[in-house]
Write an enzyme that holds these catalytic residues in place. Structure first.
Site, PDB file in Angstrom:
ATOM      1  N   LYS A 133      12.180  14.738  -3.749  1.00 52.23           N
ATOM      2  CA  LYS A 133      11.263  15.873  -3.820  1.00 52.23           C
ATOM      3  C   LYS A 133      12.011  17.165  -3.545  1.00 52.23           C
ATOM      4  O   LYS A 133      11.734  18.189  -4.140  1.00 52.23           O
ATOM      5  CB  LYS A 133      10.157  15.693  -2.781  1.00 52.23           C
ATOM      6  CG  LYS A 133       9.040  14.812  -3.300  1.00 52.23           C
ATOM      7  CD  LYS A 133       7.911  14.743  -2.306  1.00 52.23           C
ATOM      8  CE  LYS A 133       7.032  13.543  -2.655  1.00 52.23           C
ATOM      9  NZ  LYS A 133       6.191  13.123  -1.558  1.00 52.23           N
ATOM     10  N   TRP A 184       8.744  -3.265   4.105  1.00 46.53           N
ATOM     11  CA  TRP A 184       7.543  -4.092   3.975  1.00 46.53           C
ATOM     12  C   TRP A 184       7.853  -5.573   3.785  1.00 46.53           C
ATOM     13  O   TRP A 184       7.188  -6.433   4.335  1.00 46.53           O
ATOM     14  CB  TRP A 184       6.702  -3.561   2.813  1.00 46.53           C
ATOM     15  CG  TRP A 184       5.319  -4.084   2.774  1.00 46.53           C
ATOM     16  CD1 TRP A 184       4.389  -4.052   3.778  1.00 46.53           C
ATOM     17  CD2 TRP A 184       4.684  -4.726   1.655  1.00 46.53           C
ATOM     18  NE1 TRP A 184       3.213  -4.622   3.339  1.00 46.53           N
ATOM     19  CE2 TRP A 184       3.357  -5.043   2.052  1.00 46.53           C
ATOM     20  CE3 TRP A 184       5.097  -5.042   0.363  1.00 46.53           C
ATOM     21  CZ2 TRP A 184       2.453  -5.663   1.195  1.00 46.53           C
ATOM     22  CZ3 TRP A 184       4.187  -5.664  -0.488  1.00 46.53           C
ATOM     23  CH2 TRP A 184       2.884  -5.968  -0.078  1.00 46.53           C
ATOM     24  N   LYS A 218      20.034  10.158  -6.922  1.00 46.95           N
ATOM     25  CA  LYS A 218      18.751   9.706  -6.420  1.00 46.95           C
ATOM     26  C   LYS A 218      17.716  10.821  -6.618  1.00 46.95           C
ATOM     27  O   LYS A 218      18.020  11.988  -6.413  1.00 46.95           O
ATOM     28  CB  LYS A 218      18.905   9.404  -4.923  1.00 46.95           C
ATOM     29  CG  LYS A 218      17.997   8.299  -4.450  1.00 46.95           C
ATOM     30  CD  LYS A 218      18.331   7.950  -3.015  1.00 46.95           C
ATOM     31  CE  LYS A 218      17.043   7.491  -2.333  1.00 46.95           C
ATOM     32  NZ  LYS A 218      17.239   7.076  -0.966  1.00 46.95           N
ATOM     33  N   ASP A 269      -1.888   2.861   2.701  1.00 43.77           N
ATOM     34  CA  ASP A 269      -1.188   2.900   3.979  1.00 43.77           C
ATOM     35  C   ASP A 269      -1.480   4.269   4.573  1.00 43.77           C
ATOM     36  O   ASP A 269      -1.170   5.286   3.958  1.00 43.77           O
ATOM     37  CB  ASP A 269       0.312   2.742   3.711  1.00 43.77           C
ATOM     38  CG  ASP A 269       1.087   2.428   4.966  1.00 43.77           C
ATOM     39  OD1 ASP A 269       0.456   2.087   5.983  1.00 43.77           O
ATOM     40  OD2 ASP A 269       2.329   2.545   4.927  1.00 43.77           O
ATOM     41  N   TRP A 284       4.631   0.236  10.100  1.00 44.30           N
ATOM     42  CA  TRP A 284       5.106  -0.913   9.319  1.00 44.30           C
ATOM     43  C   TRP A 284       4.396  -2.187   9.742  1.00 44.30           C
ATOM     44  O   TRP A 284       4.256  -3.126   8.969  1.00 44.30           O
ATOM     45  CB  TRP A 284       6.615  -1.111   9.490  1.00 44.30           C
ATOM     46  CG  TRP A 284       7.420  -0.052   8.826  1.00 44.30           C
ATOM     47  CD1 TRP A 284       8.069   0.986   9.430  1.00 44.30           C
ATOM     48  CD2 TRP A 284       7.675   0.083   7.417  1.00 44.30           C
ATOM     49  NE1 TRP A 284       8.697   1.753   8.487  1.00 44.30           N
ATOM     50  CE2 TRP A 284       8.483   1.229   7.254  1.00 44.30           C
ATOM     51  CE3 TRP A 284       7.295  -0.650   6.290  1.00 44.30           C
ATOM     52  CZ2 TRP A 284       8.918   1.653   6.006  1.00 44.30           C
ATOM     53  CZ3 TRP A 284       7.731  -0.234   5.055  1.00 44.30           C
ATOM     54  CH2 TRP A 284       8.536   0.913   4.919  1.00 44.30           C
ATOM     55  N   GLN A 342      12.373  -1.631   0.265  1.00 46.55           N
ATOM     56  CA  GLN A 342      11.400  -2.321   1.117  1.00 46.55           C
ATOM     57  C   GLN A 342      11.965  -3.605   1.708  1.00 46.55           C
ATOM     58  O   GLN A 342      11.279  -4.286   2.464  1.00 46.55           O
ATOM     59  CB  GLN A 342      10.135  -2.654   0.331  1.00 46.55           C
ATOM     60  CG  GLN A 342       9.364  -1.441  -0.134  1.00 46.55           C
ATOM     61  CD  GLN A 342       8.841  -0.607   1.007  1.00 46.55           C
ATOM     62  OE1 GLN A 342       8.613  -1.108   2.103  1.00 46.55           O
ATOM     63  NE2 GLN A 342       8.673   0.681   0.778  1.00 46.55           N
ATOM     64  N   PRO A 362       0.811  -1.218   0.000  1.00 45.24           N
ATOM     65  CA  PRO A 362       0.000   0.000   0.000  1.00 45.24           C
ATOM     66  C   PRO A 362       0.847   1.271   0.000  1.00 45.24           C
ATOM     67  O   PRO A 362       1.705   1.442   0.846  1.00 45.24           O
ATOM     68  CB  PRO A 362      -0.785  -0.119   1.305  1.00 45.24           C
ATOM     69  CG  PRO A 362       0.120  -0.907   2.206  1.00 45.24           C
ATOM     70  CD  PRO A 362       0.868  -1.869   1.312  1.00 45.24           C
TER      71      PRO A 362
END
Ligand SMILES: [Zn+2]
Ligand SMILES: [Zn+2]
Length: 1017
Positions: free
Chosen positions: A589, A553, A586, A81, A513, A549, A42
């Site tokens: 934002k 996750w 990388k 999420d 998490w 992740q 999510p």
């Protein structure tokens, strides 16, 4: 269609899908089929989607569409999420709240209300991106981690942990973010390491009653305030030395390193264990410790890798320190508050953030003569992955899940998972779970799943609640309208079963998490309902997320499923590399170093972006992403395919070709038709093999090579003549039949990858409703002819070599050559016509010997001639070169010399007028002879090309007639005048000095300046 209106085509396809509910139909189509279970990781919708999200959505979509076409039922439930600190931080910023105190003053109820709203702030943007990129997922019925049902399932799982004794309260030194006011789990810490420069200082600790010092080293001067002991290694050797007039104790090995080249005397030598218990005077004494401290202790973790071999111990701020402190019963001197600032007892630096006090502490030590030296030290230090504050290691109360006790089970379950790429399984991930730490689960925060533990205010009994019904039964004041979030849940009081007292919930919420890691069962509200659905969908066949992740996750999923079911929750996991910018940085934002996906969609479309992401590199490798690469994909691959399709469309329509009626049987088709069909079926086989192991990039590259090289550059180019002929010949119908089969198959093959153009081509060619409702093409063994493919490969190499030979001799492809001679041991005669066209020769001759274009010559063998003829050797050599291979004797200065066979070497050489090359053991020779006819023909072709270009510049219609004026002599074109006229649709060619017309241009052709004028007839 060209590059400009490609995105518009996609928009129309999107509308078509919506209107006809194609996604829903694609599911319905497979109802009752074998399941391929996908579990969606999510995302959080409180930020705008960026290119990284486009990548994950694309990769998931490719696999899911592929599996659907392969006959599986692939349900796709979206998820959101919604809890956690990132959400809180955004809201804090928005409301201008600076810390927890201000949040509580603002009110938890209002604060959480804002959090809830913010979670879906960008839901529309997410839905739009998802739709636009072509990711088919059911977003109308997603699982949402903030819903009561979801939370209830999470509570159930926590109670299961509680029952097993795996959910407990502990005091432990944990990484702590002073800004966020919360501890971080080890997998969170792993995400935020950065290279930093810290002070590195050597400090003296005065031994009680002696004028001698222990020398210790630290990179966190602020922790010296809470020092309670010095640790040495029991087995290492320590020395007392005299250095610059002072007596210092440190490890022998370290002294040798640190004081290398400096003068010092060794006075004494001890085993580390002998130093145990020696007391020293504290550097700081802001509070009176409640236990004995400030003496030397023994510890195995002391290393000789850095420092002095004597480690300063502050149990409040280090995990090892804390453990050592427990062993020696040392006090924990905690003089730092939860915001990371010194408490008021620390008079000189009260209220200061600890790391900001480093400088002043160093100055203070220096002034007191306790600082031996000071350096800078670069090392990896953990920062908060959310807010970028440096983390502190901090003895703090927390709730834990005892993952360290489940290590063996984690390792065992990991064995059942296929990792893509495989090396993560025992590498990055395997190492992590072998060392799994207890999961610091609780957060002293507001917006999260509340920890369902209630504590009796009277007797201290703790209970864990595993569901709403249980809560209702035990509650004194169960509310009418239930919201399981804070602050509502905090108001629910329970009655203590032991003493009848009132129980209150602890104030913590849990790590978000844990929420997302509960998705396999919580998305179904298991075990409260949907037991069957859960069992059918567990474990998942496939999950796919970015590589970061691994400790996020991917780990939380495995941890929770291991805890609850002792089972791996997914069978295959595809990890994706990061998206980088043009320079390999990388994307972030903050740096704004990327183009918005929406802009790319608008300019080039989703197919182009998808194809780039899929084909650029293996899924797990990082990818550079910028505008130009997407643009290139569009022109290089997608439009090439489109051009093949539109060529077919145009001509098949002109000839009124109808596949159902006019198709020619395979056996009766041309060789090249059979060849491209063989290639097609090999491609299908290849794609299937690659997709089975998620090597989507290899599948994509095979498709691209087929479309560009085989289909467009070879098959179509060599079939054009057939289609241009006027009559409706059988060869022509065979060509259409083949193109039809290839194009409709390609549409299906690329459907999972570039779903838009696939649909467009399919709908134009077929009567079906959607390519995405089709079965994936199956490779047919009968269609594959390896022998034919191999011969064609040789032909392509011959053509390539012949072209290289032309280039080497400066003869352009437009100038025809008399012949090519091919000496091959395989049968290539069937390809003569093709070779003729491809390399523009009048004749293709197959020969068994190369004597037509090669001759043998004798070359002097200098190695033999030197010793034999001495100073005459050079003259002998010259004579050999002149004489040729029949030579047996030479005459030098009137004297005759016999030659033996060793004196020269026989070599082969191309005869004058031939260019010779070889490929794969095949020799080819181009006859370079230039006759006036050949020159005239070549010249005519040059003229044709120029006139065509000028027609284009004038925007003439294909059929429009023209008159050409040109400043050459009529003889120069000779018998080729009619050819030029036909090719350029010219009614007349006028030869005159100064050509006129609507468009006049000077050209340089074969070194000559030639003017051409054109006017419309
Ligand atoms: Zn933070
Ligand atoms: Zn009680």
């Amino acid at each position: 269609m060209d590059a400009k209106n490609y995105p518009r085509m996609e928009e129309e396809i999107l509308k078509y899908w919506d209107r006809n509910r194609i996604f829903e139909k694609s599911l319905k189509n497979r109802e009752g089929c074998k399941k391929f279970v996908f579990l969606e990781g999510p995302p959080t919708a409180n930020g705008l989607p960026h290119p990284g999200h486009v990548l994950t959505r694309t990769m998931k979509d490719v696999v899911l569409r592929y599996k659907t076409m392969k006959g599986f039922y692939v349900a796709r439930k979206a998820g959101w999420d919604t809890h956690g600190l990132p959400v809180e931080i955004e809201v804090e910023k928005m409301l201008g709240l600076r810390n927890k105190q201000e949040i509580e003053e603002y009110g938890i109820e209002r604060f959480n209300e804002e959090c809830k709203k913010s979670v879906f702030r960008y839901e529309e943007a997410w839905k739009e991106m998802t739709r636009r990129v072509g990711f088919w997922i059911n977003m109308d019925n997603p699982y949402i981690t903030l819903e009561n049902d979801y939370i209830e399932s999470v509570w159930w799982s926590l109670k299961e942990a509680w029952k097993k004794g795996l959910l407990f309260r502990g005091y432990k030194v944990t990484p702590y973010c002073p800004r966020c006011g919360t501890t971080l789990s080890s997998h969170e810490v792993a995400q935020g390491y950065k290279e930093v420069e810290d002070p590195s200082i050597f400090v003296k600790f005065k031994i009680k009653g002696k004028d001698e010092y222990f020398l210790a080293w630290t990179t966190t001067p602020w922790t010296l305030i809470s020092n309670v002991a010095l640790a040495v290694h029991p087995e290492e050797w320590y020395v007392k030395i005299e250095y610059e007039g002072e007596k210092l104790i440190l490890a022998e090995e370290r002294a040798a390193v640190l004081l290398k080249g400096k003068e010092y005397n060794e006075i004494d030598r001890y085993k580390g264990s002998e130093l145990e218990g020696i007391e020293y005077e504290p550097l700081y004494k802001f509070v009176e410790p409640e236990k004995k401290c400030w003496f030397v202790i023994l510890a195995d973790f002391v290393t000789m890798d850095e420092g002095t071999g004597i480690v300063h111990i502050a149990p409040a701020f280090g995990e090892e320190d804390y453990e050592a402190g427990r062993k020696y019963d040392l006090p924990v001197i905690q003089l730092v508050d939860l915001e990371g600032k010194f408490k008021e007892e620390v008079k000189p630096w009260a209220g200061k953030f600890v790391k900001d006090a480093d400088r002043e502490i160093i100055e203070d030590l220096k002034n007191r003569g306790l600082l031996v030296s000071e350096h800078k030290y670069s090392h990896q230090y953990p920062f908060c992955w959310r807010c970028d504050s440096p983390l502190l290691y901090y003895a703090i109360e927390s709730w834990f899940i005892g993952m360290s006790r489940l290590r063996e089970h984690l390792v065992k379950n990991n064995e059942k998972i296929n990792w893509y790429p495989e090396y993560i399984k025992h590498g990055r991930f395997g190492e992590f779970i072998r060392e799994a730490r207890d999961w610091a689960l609780s957060r002293k925060r507001y917006w999260g799943t509340p920890l369902p533990v209630w504590v009796c205010q009277k007797c201290g009994k703790e209970i864990c609640i595993g569901g709403i019904e249980e809560l209702r039964q035990k509650a004194i004041n169960f509310p009418e309208k239930l919201d399981l979030h804070r602050p509502y849940v905090d108001k629910i009081l329970l009655k203590c079963e032991e003493c009848g007292g009132e129980m209150k919930r602890v104030e913590e919420v849990i790590d978000a998490w844990y929420d997302s890691g509960s998705a396999p069962f919580a998305q179904w509200h298991y075990p409260f309902e949907n037991e069957k659905v859960f069992k059918e969908n567990f474990p998942a066949d496939f999950i796919c997320e970015a590589i970061d992740q691994t400790r996020g996750w991917f780990y939380s999923l495995l941890a929770i499923s291991t805890l609850l079911f002792d089972e791996a929750p997914y069978k295959n996991v595809l990890t994706l590399g990061l998206i980088l910018d043009e320079k390999g940085q990388k994307m972030s934002k903050k740096a704004r170093n990327y183009v918005e996906p929406a802009e790319i969609f608008q300019k080039y479309g989703a197919d182009a972006l998808r194809w780039y992401l899929i084909s650029a590199s293996p899924p797990w490798q990082p990818k550079r992403f910028y505008e130009k690469v997407v643009k290139d994909v569009l022109s290089k691959f997608l439009l090439t395919l489109w051009n093949v399709f539109s060529f077919y469309e145009t001509y098949a329509r002109l000839d009124d070709f109808d596949y159902g009626r006019d198709a020619v049987k395979c056996e009766e088709r041309e060789l090249i038709d059979k060849w491209i069909l063989s290639r097609l079926h090999n491609l299908i086989k290849n794609v299937e093999e690659k997709m089975e192991v998620f090597e989507v990039h290899k599948a994509a590259r095979a498709i691209e090579e087929f479309v560009i090289e085989d289909l467009s550059n070879w098959y179509l180019r060599n079939s054009r003549k057939r289609f241009w002929s006027e009559e409706r010949s059988k060869e022509k119908m065979a060509g259409y039949s083949t193109l039809y089969e290839v194009l409709t198959s390609v549409a299906k093959i690329i459907a999972p990858f570039t779903p838009f153009i696939a649909e467009k081509i399919y709908l134009e060619m077929e009567k079906g409703e959607s390519v995405h409702l089709c079965d994936y093409p199956e490779s047919s063994k009968e269609m594959i002819n390896e022998e034919l493919e191999e011969r064609m490969e040789t032909v392509r190499k011959i053509v390539e070599e012949a072209r290289a030979l032309r280039a080497k001799h400066g003869i352009k492809l437009r100038r025809p050559l008399k012949e090519i001679i091919i000496v091959a041991d395989k049968n290539l005669e069937e390809f003569a016509g093709l070779i003729k066209d491809e390399i523009n020769v009048k004749n293709v001759v197959f020969a068994t010997e190369d004597n037509q274009f090669m001759e043998e010559i004798a070359k002097p063998n200098y190695a033999k001639l030197g010793p034999k003829f001495k100073e005459k050797a050079r003259q002998v050599a010259e004579a050999i070169e002149k004489a040729g291979k029949e030579i047996r004797k030479v005459e030098i200065d009137g004297k005759e010399y016999e030659l033996s066979e060793e004196d020269f070497i026989i070599e082969k050489k191309a005869k004058e007028g031939y260019a010779v090359g070889s490929v794969d053991g095949i020799t080819i020779a181009l006859n370079l002879v230039q006759t006036p006819e050949l020159i005239a023909e070549g010249f005519a072709r040059e003229i044709v090309r120029r006139i065509q270009e000028m027609r284009k510049e004038m925007n003439l219609e294909m059929e429009e007639r023209i008159v050409v004026e040109i400043d050459i002599d009529k003889e120069k074109l000779g018998e080729w005048e009619n050819y030029v006229k036909n090719e350029t649709r010219s009614d007349e060619i006028i030869y005159k000095r100064q050509p006129e017309g609507e468009h006049v241009k000077e050209w340089e052709i074969e070194g000559e300046k030639i003017n051409i004028g054109i006017r419309r007839k």
